[in-house]
Design a protein around this motif. Sequence first.
Motif, short mmCIF file in Angstrom:
data_model
loop_
_atom_site.label_atom_id
_atom_site.label_comp_id
_atom_site.label_asym_id
_atom_site.label_seq_id
_atom_site.Cartn_x
_atom_site.Cartn_y
_atom_site.Cartn_z
N ALA A 110 0.84 -1.19 0.00
CA ALA A 110 0.00 0.00 0.00
C ALA A 110 0.88 1.24 0.00
CB ALA A 110 -0.91 -0.01 1.22
N GLY A 111 0.27 2.38 -0.19
CA GLY A 111 0.99 3.64 -0.09
C GLY A 111 1.22 4.31 -1.43
N VAL A 112 1.99 5.37 -1.39
CA VAL A 112 2.29 6.14 -2.59
C VAL A 112 3.78 6.14 -2.83
CG1 VAL A 112 0.25 7.59 -2.31
CG2 VAL A 112 2.42 8.27 -1.26
N GLY A 113 4.17 6.57 -4.01
CA GLY A 113 5.58 6.60 -4.35
C GLY A 113 6.11 5.21 -4.63
N VAL A 114 7.37 5.01 -4.29
CA VAL A 114 7.99 3.70 -4.44
C VAL A 114 8.50 3.25 -3.07
CG1 VAL A 114 8.59 3.90 -6.87
CG2 VAL A 114 10.16 4.76 -5.15
N ARG A 115 8.62 1.96 -2.90
CA ARG A 115 9.07 1.37 -1.64
C ARG A 115 10.25 0.46 -1.91
NH1 ARG A 115 6.34 4.87 -0.29
NH2 ARG A 115 4.47 4.86 1.01
N ASP A 116 11.34 0.62 -1.17
CA ASP A 116 12.55 -0.16 -1.45
C ASP A 116 12.95 -1.09 -0.31
OD1 ASP A 116 15.09 2.43 -0.85
OD2 ASP A 116 13.37 1.75 0.33
N THR A 117 12.04 -1.33 0.64
CA THR A 117 12.33 -2.28 1.71
C THR A 117 11.23 -3.33 1.76
OG1 THR A 117 11.20 -0.90 3.34
CG2 THR A 117 13.59 -0.61 3.09
N ALA A 118 11.62 -4.55 2.11
CA ALA A 118 10.69 -5.67 2.09
C ALA A 118 9.52 -5.47 3.06
CB ALA A 118 11.41 -6.96 2.41
N ASP A 119 9.78 -4.79 4.18
CA ASP A 119 8.71 -4.65 5.17
C ASP A 119 7.62 -3.69 4.74
OD1 ASP A 119 10.64 -2.57 7.52
OD2 ASP A 119 10.03 -2.25 5.44
N ALA A 120 7.80 -3.00 3.61
CA ALA A 120 6.76 -2.11 3.08
C ALA A 120 5.75 -2.85 2.22
CB ALA A 120 7.41 -1.00 2.27
N TYR A 121 5.98 -4.14 1.98
CA TYR A 121 5.13 -4.92 1.10
C TYR A 121 4.33 -5.95 1.89
CZ TYR A 121 7.64 -2.71 -2.68
OH TYR A 121 8.16 -1.78 -3.55
N ASP A 122 3.06 -6.07 1.52
CA ASP A 122 2.15 -6.91 2.26
C ASP A 122 1.88 -8.26 1.60
OD1 ASP A 122 0.60 -3.81 2.47
OD2 ASP A 122 1.51 -4.79 4.21
N TYR A 123 2.03 -8.31 0.30
CA TYR A 123 1.68 -9.52 -0.45
C TYR A 123 2.87 -9.92 -1.32
CZ TYR A 123 -2.92 -7.88 0.91
OH TYR A 123 -4.01 -7.44 1.63
N TRP A 124 3.10 -11.23 -1.38
CA TRP A 124 4.25 -11.76 -2.11
C TRP A 124 3.83 -12.88 -3.03
CZ3 TRP A 124 9.22 -9.81 -1.47
CH2 TRP A 124 9.36 -8.84 -0.46
N GLY A 125 4.48 -12.93 -4.19
CA GLY A 125 4.31 -14.05 -5.09
C GLY A 125 5.18 -15.22 -4.66
N GLN A 126 5.11 -16.31 -5.41
CA GLN A 126 5.79 -17.54 -5.01
C GLN A 126 7.24 -17.59 -5.44
OE1 GLN A 126 4.33 -17.14 -7.79
NE2 GLN A 126 5.26 -18.47 -9.33
N GLY A 127 7.69 -16.69 -6.27
CA GLY A 127 9.08 -16.68 -6.71
C GLY A 127 9.28 -17.45 -8.00
N THR A 128 10.23 -16.97 -8.79
CA THR A 128 10.61 -17.66 -10.02
C THR A 128 12.14 -17.67 -10.11
OG1 THR A 128 10.26 -17.73 -12.43
CG2 THR A 128 10.39 -15.54 -11.44
N GLN A 129 12.70 -18.81 -10.43
CA GLN A 129 14.16 -18.99 -10.44
C GLN A 129 14.76 -18.41 -11.71
OE1 GLN A 129 16.33 -20.58 -8.04
NE2 GLN A 129 17.89 -19.64 -9.37
N VAL A 130 15.79 -17.61 -11.52
CA VAL A 130 16.61 -17.10 -12.62
C VAL A 130 18.03 -17.60 -12.42
CG1 VAL A 130 17.58 -15.06 -13.71
CG2 VAL A 130 15.18 -15.07 -13.02
N THR A 131 18.56 -18.29 -13.41
CA THR A 131 19.91 -18.81 -13.34
C THR A 131 20.69 -18.30 -14.55
OG1 THR A 131 19.14 -20.81 -12.22
CG2 THR A 131 21.34 -20.87 -13.19
N VAL A 132 21.81 -17.64 -14.28
CA VAL A 132 22.65 -17.09 -15.34
C VAL A 132 23.97 -17.84 -15.33
CG1 VAL A 132 23.67 -15.01 -16.31
CG2 VAL A 132 21.56 -14.85 -14.96
N SER A 133 24.26 -18.49 -16.44
CA SER A 133 25.49 -19.27 -16.54
C SER A 133 26.60 -18.41 -17.16
CB SER A 133 25.26 -20.51 -17.39
OG SER A 133 24.90 -20.15 -18.71
N SER A 134 27.82 -18.70 -16.73
CA SER A 134 28.97 -17.92 -17.23
C SER A 134 29.56 -18.53 -18.48
CB SER A 134 30.02 -17.82 -16.15
OG SER A 134 30.42 -19.11 -15.74
#
Length: 123
Positions: free
Chosen positions: A99-123
């Motif tokens: 919730a709120g206005v502007g942008v939020r850059d800390t995890a505790d400012a967010y109330d809802y989370w998705g399940q995550g998606t894996q990103v793997t970058v090979s060298s």
Amino acid sequence: VQLQASGGGLVQAGGSLRLSCAASGRTFSTYVMGWFRQSPGKAREIVAAISRSDGTTYSADSVKGRFLISRDNAKDTVYLQMNSLKPEDTAVYYCAAGAGVGVRDTADAYDYWGQGTQVTVSS
């Protein structure tokens, strides 16, 4: 609000991926949206965030100039375009809504989370 992230995968260094996060259940446009990532043994960190409707964005220094966050309120979806990927970008990426206005850059400012998606970058 429920969040469903997708678009992760395995890519070579220098490549690109586009993550999507589809929202359902509440009015998407009322939420500040963010992308976070977490790799093994490290704390969850902010990658990018975007305001509700005026297009204000925030990007972490580590991804500035390479990653771009955007949203389509008509489609209830937030995106993360990732270019020039590096092995150190390897992590599970999570989208989050707060919730709120502007942008939020800390995890505790967010109330809802998705399940995550894996990103793997090979060298």
